[in-house]
Scaffold this motif. Structure first.
Motif, PDB file in Angstrom:
ATOM      1  N   PHE A   1       0.811  -1.216   0.000  1.00 52.36           N
ATOM      2  CA  PHE A   1       0.000   0.000   0.000  1.00 52.36           C
ATOM      3  C   PHE A   1       0.847   1.270   0.000  1.00 52.36           C
ATOM      4  O   PHE A   1       0.447   2.286  -0.529  1.00 52.36           O
TER       5      PHE A   1
ATOM      6  N   HIS B   1      -1.697  -4.759  -4.423  1.00 55.15           N
ATOM      7  CA  HIS B   1      -2.176  -4.271  -3.127  1.00 55.15           C
ATOM      8  C   HIS B   1      -2.379  -2.755  -3.118  1.00 55.15           C
ATOM      9  O   HIS B   1      -1.653  -2.021  -2.466  1.00 55.15           O
TER      10      HIS B   1
ATOM     11  N   MET C   1      -5.450   0.309  -2.564  1.00 53.33           N
ATOM     12  CA  MET C   1      -6.708   0.456  -1.833  1.00 53.33           C
ATOM     13  C   MET C   1      -7.800   1.006  -2.749  1.00 53.33           C
ATOM     14  O   MET C   1      -7.510   1.773  -3.672  1.00 53.33           O
TER      15      MET C   1
END
Length: 150
Positions: A79, A106, A108
């Motif tokens: 992230f 990964h 969001m």
């Protein structure tokens, strides 16, 4: 599997082929390292070709080949790594890449709006049940302080 592409939920026709796997026909994406190693073989017409780029990779390494690549996958290993945003901006802004740029890995759901502003037009989420929410995140803001790349 489904993805978001051009602000719609669609079926994904692409598959990633790892470096240690045998190449196959169809629409495939491969790592930048494999592209460099097997480019001549990959240019033969067996389907569309995509290249997966990580944060430590250089977009300049494929700049001359962008006309032969239909998909660029920007892979988020974590992230906290924002270099992928710069890769997308360079592809659209400096190299005028018109093909699909897809965020994968990964990232969001909350980042999809900002990724779209720098040129990402497709999103492969880990959980397909998150697609409707991520799609709505593309419309999070109606006023922007800066121009978008697209």
């Amino acid at each position: 599997m489904q993805i978001i592409k051009d602000k719609q939920i669609v079926d994904d026709s692409w598959s990633f082929v790892a470096d240690d796997e045998e190449l196959k026909d169809g629409d495939i994406s491969i790592s930048l390292a494999r592209w460099k190693k097997d480019k001549q073989q990959l240019l033969k017409p067996n389907g569309k070709i995509g290249v997966r780029i990580g944060p430590a990779d250089s977009v300049e390494d494929i700049a001359a080949d962008l006309k032969d690549i239909q998909l660029i996958e920007l892979d988020f290993p974590a992230f906290a790594d924002g270099r992928i945003f710069s890769h997308a901006w360079l592809l659209r802004g400096r190299y005028n890449y018109q093909g699909e740029i897809r965020a994968t890995g990964h990232f969001m759901r909350d980042q999809v709006f900002y990724l779209s502003r720098v040129g990402v037009n497709a999103f492969s989420l880990e959980k397909t049940e998150d697609l409707p929410v991520a799609l709505s995140n593309l419309n999070d803001f109606s006023v922007n302080y800066q121009k978008s790349i697209r």
